[in-house]
Design a protein around this motif. Sequence first.
Motif, PDB file in Angstrom:
ATOM      1  N   GLY A  16     -51.085 -47.673  61.818  1.00  0.00           N
ATOM      2  CA  GLY A  16     -50.402 -48.761  61.118  1.00  0.00           C
ATOM      3  C   GLY A  16     -51.339 -49.907  60.809  1.00  0.00           C
ATOM      4  O   GLY A  16     -51.317 -50.482  59.715  1.00  0.00           O
ATOM      5  N   GLN A  17     -52.182 -50.253  61.779  1.00  0.00           N
ATOM      6  CA  GLN A  17     -53.162 -51.317  61.551  1.00  0.00           C
ATOM      7  C   GLN A  17     -54.151 -50.913  60.468  1.00  0.00           C
ATOM      8  O   GLN A  17     -54.521 -51.716  59.618  1.00  0.00           O
ATOM      9  N   ALA A  18     -54.555 -49.643  60.472  1.00  0.00           N
ATOM     10  CA  ALA A  18     -55.487 -49.156  59.454  1.00  0.00           C
ATOM     11  C   ALA A  18     -54.829 -49.164  58.075  1.00  0.00           C
ATOM     12  O   ALA A  18     -55.476 -49.499  57.082  1.00  0.00           O
ATOM     13  N   ALA A  19     -53.545 -48.807  58.002  1.00  0.00           N
ATOM     14  CA  ALA A  19     -52.845 -48.793  56.713  1.00  0.00           C
ATOM     15  C   ALA A  19     -52.811 -50.190  56.097  1.00  0.00           C
ATOM     16  O   ALA A  19     -52.952 -50.344  54.886  1.00  0.00           O
ATOM     17  N   ILE A  20     -52.635 -51.207  56.927  1.00  0.00           N
ATOM     18  CA  ILE A  20     -52.632 -52.580  56.426  1.00  0.00           C
ATOM     19  C   ILE A  20     -54.049 -52.987  56.022  1.00  0.00           C
ATOM     20  O   ILE A  20     -54.270 -53.536  54.943  1.00  0.00           O
ATOM     21  N   ARG A  25     -51.308 -48.228  49.600  1.00  0.00           N
ATOM     22  CA  ARG A  25     -50.269 -48.449  48.594  1.00  0.00           C
ATOM     23  C   ARG A  25     -49.300 -47.271  48.488  1.00  0.00           C
ATOM     24  O   ARG A  25     -48.466 -47.232  47.606  1.00  0.00           O
ATOM     25  N   SER A  26     -49.409 -46.303  49.385  1.00  0.00           N
ATOM     26  CA  SER A  26     -48.489 -45.167  49.337  1.00  0.00           C
ATOM     27  C   SER A  26     -47.111 -45.540  49.894  1.00  0.00           C
ATOM     28  O   SER A  26     -46.142 -44.847  49.638  1.00  0.00           O
ATOM     29  N   LEU A  27     -47.041 -46.637  50.625  1.00  0.00           N
ATOM     30  CA  LEU A  27     -45.759 -47.086  51.166  1.00  0.00           C
ATOM     31  C   LEU A  27     -45.005 -47.892  50.117  1.00  0.00           C
ATOM     32  O   LEU A  27     -45.623 -48.664  49.374  1.00  0.00           O
ATOM     33  N   PRO A  28     -43.679 -47.760  50.061  1.00  0.00           N
ATOM     34  CA  PRO A  28     -42.904 -48.625  49.169  1.00  0.00           C
ATOM     35  C   PRO A  28     -43.131 -50.088  49.568  1.00  0.00           C
ATOM     36  O   PRO A  28     -43.366 -50.387  50.749  1.00  0.00           O
ATOM     37  N   PRO A  29     -43.056 -51.022  48.621  1.00  0.00           N
ATOM     38  CA  PRO A  29     -43.371 -52.429  48.910  1.00  0.00           C
ATOM     39  C   PRO A  29     -42.592 -53.021  50.078  1.00  0.00           C
ATOM     40  O   PRO A  29     -43.166 -53.699  50.919  1.00  0.00           O
ATOM     41  N   LYS A  30     -41.290 -52.770  50.151  1.00  0.00           N
ATOM     42  CA  LYS A  30     -40.496 -53.345  51.245  1.00  0.00           C
ATOM     43  C   LYS A  30     -40.914 -52.758  52.594  1.00  0.00           C
ATOM     44  O   LYS A  30     -40.963 -53.461  53.593  1.00  0.00           O
ATOM     45  N   VAL A  31     -41.224 -51.488  52.620  1.00  0.00           N
ATOM     46  CA  VAL A  31     -41.629 -50.830  53.864  1.00  0.00           C
ATOM     47  C   VAL A  31     -42.999 -51.358  54.286  1.00  0.00           C
ATOM     48  O   VAL A  31     -43.238 -51.629  55.465  1.00  0.00           O
ATOM     49  N   ARG A  32     -43.889 -51.547  53.336  1.00  0.00           N
ATOM     50  CA  ARG A  32     -45.214 -52.102  53.633  1.00  0.00           C
ATOM     51  C   ARG A  32     -45.080 -53.525  54.165  1.00  0.00           C
ATOM     52  O   ARG A  32     -45.752 -53.909  55.114  1.00  0.00           O
TER      53      ARG A  32
END
Length: 173
Positions: A16-20, A25-32
Amino acid sequence: MDEITIHSVLHKTAAGQAAIKLHDRSLPPKVRTLLIMVDGAKSLKDLSPLAPDPVALVEMANSLLSAGLVEVDKTRSIKPAAPVSAPAPLQAAAAPAAAGAPMPPRDLKSTAMKASRALQDLLGPSADPLCLQIERCKTMDELVARIYAIQPVVASMRSPQKAEAFVQAALAP
């Protein structure tokens, strides 16, 4: 797999930290945005300005959990408390008077535009769900309550100082 409720406290995994960090950008905006706001201290209920519907919020959290981006912090999950005597928006609306904050202007439309502009400046595209909540306000009291409800979200995403600056900018005459 852990069960997530509106009272669950989540923390980011290394993934999760790496994704941020990598601006996944593969996550929907609200989920991100939810992933960014997860801090290991607040329950999902505390993050509710992101999605006023608790079911939608839990679903977003479950998608983060199933992707391995967050984990339920079993030591910090909050038990449901007894019902509060006054609804949260009324308590939030009382906050400016108690804190000695400036009185908000009387024009709903211009205040909503200032608040949305301030959020966009601070949070960029992550501000969109919060701006929609501001735009849905029908009365000045509701708008002021929403601005104060959004303040902790801004503090968690940026800093307490920027959150205070947001409130000042939104409610400036």
